[in-house]
Design an enzyme around this catalytic site. Structure first.
Site, PDB file in Angstrom:
ATOM      1  N   GLN A  43     -27.143  24.205  61.101  1.00 47.45           N
ATOM      2  CA  GLN A  43     -27.970  24.782  60.045  1.00 47.45           C
ATOM      3  C   GLN A  43     -27.577  24.204  58.683  1.00 47.45           C
ATOM      4  O   GLN A  43     -26.537  23.557  58.552  1.00 47.45           O
ATOM      5  CB  GLN A  43     -27.782  26.306  60.020  1.00 47.45           C
ATOM      6  CG  GLN A  43     -26.327  26.745  59.942  1.00 47.45           C
ATOM      7  CD  GLN A  43     -26.031  28.032  60.688  1.00 47.45           C
ATOM      8  OE1 GLN A  43     -26.933  28.811  60.967  1.00 47.45           O
ATOM      9  NE2 GLN A  43     -24.770  28.269  61.019  1.00 47.45           N
TER      10      GLN A  43
ATOM     11  N   ASP B 210     -18.413  34.835  58.397  1.00 42.79           N
ATOM     12  CA  ASP B 210     -17.853  35.111  57.059  1.00 42.79           C
ATOM     13  C   ASP B 210     -16.622  36.004  57.147  1.00 42.79           C
ATOM     14  O   ASP B 210     -15.851  36.093  56.191  1.00 42.79           O
ATOM     15  CB  ASP B 210     -18.916  35.751  56.152  1.00 42.79           C
ATOM     16  CG  ASP B 210     -19.600  36.929  56.820  1.00 42.79           C
ATOM     17  OD1 ASP B 210     -18.920  37.941  57.090  1.00 42.79           O
ATOM     18  OD2 ASP B 210     -20.813  36.854  57.093  1.00 42.79           O
TER      19      ASP B 210
ATOM     20  N   GLU C 126     -18.267  32.672  66.903  1.00 38.57           N
ATOM     21  CA  GLU C 126     -19.179  32.096  65.891  1.00 38.57           C
ATOM     22  C   GLU C 126     -19.547  30.691  66.355  1.00 38.57           C
ATOM     23  O   GLU C 126     -18.674  29.905  66.694  1.00 38.57           O
ATOM     24  CB  GLU C 126     -18.455  32.084  64.531  1.00 38.57           C
ATOM     25  CG  GLU C 126     -19.014  31.165  63.473  1.00 38.57           C
ATOM     26  CD  GLU C 126     -20.433  31.497  63.029  1.00 38.57           C
ATOM     27  OE1 GLU C 126     -20.666  32.578  62.477  1.00 38.57           O
ATOM     28  OE2 GLU C 126     -21.324  30.627  63.234  1.00 38.57           O
TER      29      GLU C 126
ATOM     30  N   ASP D 107     -23.405  40.451  64.710  1.00 38.57           N
ATOM     31  CA  ASP D 107     -23.550  40.194  63.273  1.00 38.57           C
ATOM     32  C   ASP D 107     -24.301  38.879  63.124  1.00 38.57           C
ATOM     33  O   ASP D 107     -23.725  37.850  62.771  1.00 38.57           O
ATOM     34  CB  ASP D 107     -22.139  40.129  62.661  1.00 38.57           C
ATOM     35  CG  ASP D 107     -22.165  39.967  61.157  1.00 38.57           C
ATOM     36  OD1 ASP D 107     -23.258  39.924  60.573  1.00 38.57           O
ATOM     37  OD2 ASP D 107     -21.078  39.873  60.572  1.00 38.57           O
TER      38      ASP D 107
ATOM     39  N   PRO E 276     -30.289  28.966  66.456  1.00 39.82           N
ATOM     40  CA  PRO E 276     -29.417  29.396  67.565  1.00 39.82           C
ATOM     41  C   PRO E 276     -29.324  30.914  67.704  1.00 39.82           C
ATOM     42  O   PRO E 276     -28.741  31.425  68.654  1.00 39.82           O
ATOM     43  CB  PRO E 276     -28.052  28.810  67.179  1.00 39.82           C
ATOM     44  CG  PRO E 276     -28.106  28.590  65.709  1.00 39.82           C
ATOM     45  CD  PRO E 276     -29.540  28.326  65.363  1.00 39.82           C
TER      46      PRO E 276
HETATM   47  N1  SAM Z   1     -24.785  39.381  57.573  1.00 38.90           N
HETATM   48  C1  SAM Z   1     -25.654  38.384  57.982  1.00 38.90           C
HETATM   49  C2  SAM Z   1     -27.104  38.657  57.940  1.00 38.90           C
HETATM   50  O1  SAM Z   1     -27.579  39.711  58.373  1.00 38.90           O
HETATM   51  O2  SAM Z   1     -27.800  37.791  57.437  1.00 38.90           O
HETATM   52  C3  SAM Z   1     -25.188  37.601  59.148  1.00 38.90           C
HETATM   53  C4  SAM Z   1     -24.041  36.771  58.695  1.00 38.90           C
HETATM   54  S1  SAM Z   1     -23.167  35.779  59.790  1.00 38.90           S
HETATM   55  C5  SAM Z   1     -22.744  34.516  58.673  1.00 38.90           C
HETATM   56  C6  SAM Z   1     -24.282  35.148  61.001  1.00 38.90           C
HETATM   57  C7  SAM Z   1     -23.633  34.020  61.816  1.00 38.90           C
HETATM   58  O3  SAM Z   1     -24.149  33.995  63.140  1.00 38.90           O
HETATM   59  C8  SAM Z   1     -23.856  32.628  61.246  1.00 38.90           C
HETATM   60  O4  SAM Z   1     -22.661  32.148  60.714  1.00 38.90           O
HETATM   61  C9  SAM Z   1     -24.335  31.788  62.435  1.00 38.90           C
HETATM   62  O5  SAM Z   1     -23.738  30.516  62.500  1.00 38.90           O
HETATM   63  C10 SAM Z   1     -23.935  32.666  63.610  1.00 38.90           C
HETATM   64  N2  SAM Z   1     -24.715  32.455  64.841  1.00 38.90           N
HETATM   65  C11 SAM Z   1     -26.046  32.185  64.958  1.00 38.90           C
HETATM   66  N3  SAM Z   1     -26.381  32.072  66.247  1.00 38.90           N
HETATM   67  C12 SAM Z   1     -25.247  32.283  66.973  1.00 38.90           C
HETATM   68  C13 SAM Z   1     -24.959  32.297  68.368  1.00 38.90           C
HETATM   69  N4  SAM Z   1     -25.912  32.070  69.284  1.00 38.90           N
HETATM   70  N5  SAM Z   1     -23.670  32.555  68.751  1.00 38.90           N
HETATM   71  C14 SAM Z   1     -22.700  32.778  67.839  1.00 38.90           C
HETATM   72  N6  SAM Z   1     -22.922  32.771  66.502  1.00 38.90           N
HETATM   73  C15 SAM Z   1     -24.171  32.534  66.077  1.00 38.90           C
END
Ligand code: SAM
Length: 284
Positions: A40, A95, A115, A164, A171
């Site tokens: 991303q 994060d 993550e 989260d 993804p």
């Molecule tokens: N608080 C946030 C929101 O509601 O927008 C979410 C924050 S957190 C940074 C979301 C994370 O999920 C991202 O860093 C992303 O890379 C991760 N992510 C996305 N798809 C995923 C998957 N299939 N498995 C694990 N992590 C994933």
């Protein structure tokens, strides 16, 4: 005009397209990092109204000013409903904010963060230390892999699972799918609980209705709760909880261990499940 809202002479703005017809624009002080990762586009921008903000694919994930609301509500209601969580999983959440809250529970022996994107952890550690610091705790294992595959490969091990996730794009699409919820059910212990962020009751109504229906078809207890997060579209945000045994509505206030929080309290725990009719109708 409030002091922290005064416009700078340097007129740099960053906008999130919250919907094709709606944007949130923040005055920016500095662009700290931008990068196209394997998964991303990542940007960390210092803004006037919210302090440092993490964007993924142009969408606000977390801000230093209001992150505590989201991170407390995606953890404490589920952990307190369980009562004695030992083994906790966070999917996404690179994060580190959810992990920070989970480590407030002395019963927690291990917290695993799964993550997909290593760069989110790397730059959150560098630029968002107040959110990410707990990722260095010895009780925490950080794994860079797909959360969908991780839950499919673990059966009956986690007391609490927190999803989260970002919005359902790229993804993260599979993190809102029925098969994934079924695998989460199986990855939980017999009295396990899971909670996921489930988007805006104003702008993602079909998604909330579909997710609630899917989770209720798998878990004996399903509850939707609300919290107020100004940097997210519309401010009002939903979280959906699926539980095998304990009902979050039965939470006994007197058992609240009293960890230091800025949004969550036992009264907020109860109030968060009180839904206005325009939200309640999504669950029918
Ligand atoms: N608080 C946030 C929101 O509601 O927008 C979410 C924050 S957190 C940074 C979301 C994370 O999920 C991202 O860093 C992303 O890379 C991760 N992510 C996305 N798809 C995923 C998957 N299939 N498995 C694990 N992590 C994933």
């Amino acid at each position: 005009m409030y002091e922290d809202q005064q416009k700078q002479v340097f007129d740099l703005w960053v906008s999130e397209e919250q919907m094709p017809t709606m944007r949130l624009s923040l005055q920016a002080l500095d662009v700290l990092h931008t990068e196209k990762t394997e998964y991303q586009h990542l940007a960390i921008v210092d803004t006037m109204p919210f302090g440092r903000v993490l964007f993924l694919d142009g969408i606000i994930q977390t801000t230093v000013k209001d992150e505590f609301v989201y991170h407390e509500m995606i953890t404490h209601p589920a952990l307190n409903t369980h009562g004695s969580p030992k083994n906790v999983l966070v999917i996404g959440g690179g994060d580190g904010g959810a992990i920070r809250e989970i480590l407030k529970y002395p019963t927690v022996e291990k917290a695993t963060l799964v993550e997909i994107d290593e760069k989110v952890v790397k730059y959150s550690k560098k630029y968002l230390p107040e959110i990410s610091f707990a990722l260095n705790d010895p009780k925490v294992e950080v794994r860079f892999e797909d959360g969908i595959k991780h839950v499919a490969g673990h059966k009956g091990v986690y007391d609490v699972i927190t999803v989260d996730s970002p919005d359902p794009i790229g993804p993260a699409v599979g993190l809102f799918a029925r098969d994934f919820y079924q695998n989460i059910f199986e990855a939980l212990t017999d009295d396990g609980i899971f909670v996921a962020q489930t988007e805006s009751p104003w702008f993602n109504r079909d998604l909330i209705a579909r997710v609630y229906k899917d989770i209720s078809s798998i878990f004996p207890i399903t509850r939707l709760m609300l919290a107020y997060i100004p940097s997210y579209p519309g401010g009002m945000w939903s979280f959906t909880m699926g539980s095998k045994k304990y009902d979050p509505l039965d939470f006994d206030e007197s058992k609240f261990p009293g960890y230091k929080t800025r949004y969550y309290t036992p009264k907020i725990h109860k109030a968060a499940f009180a839904l206005p009719p325009f939200v309640e109708e999504l669950l029918k």
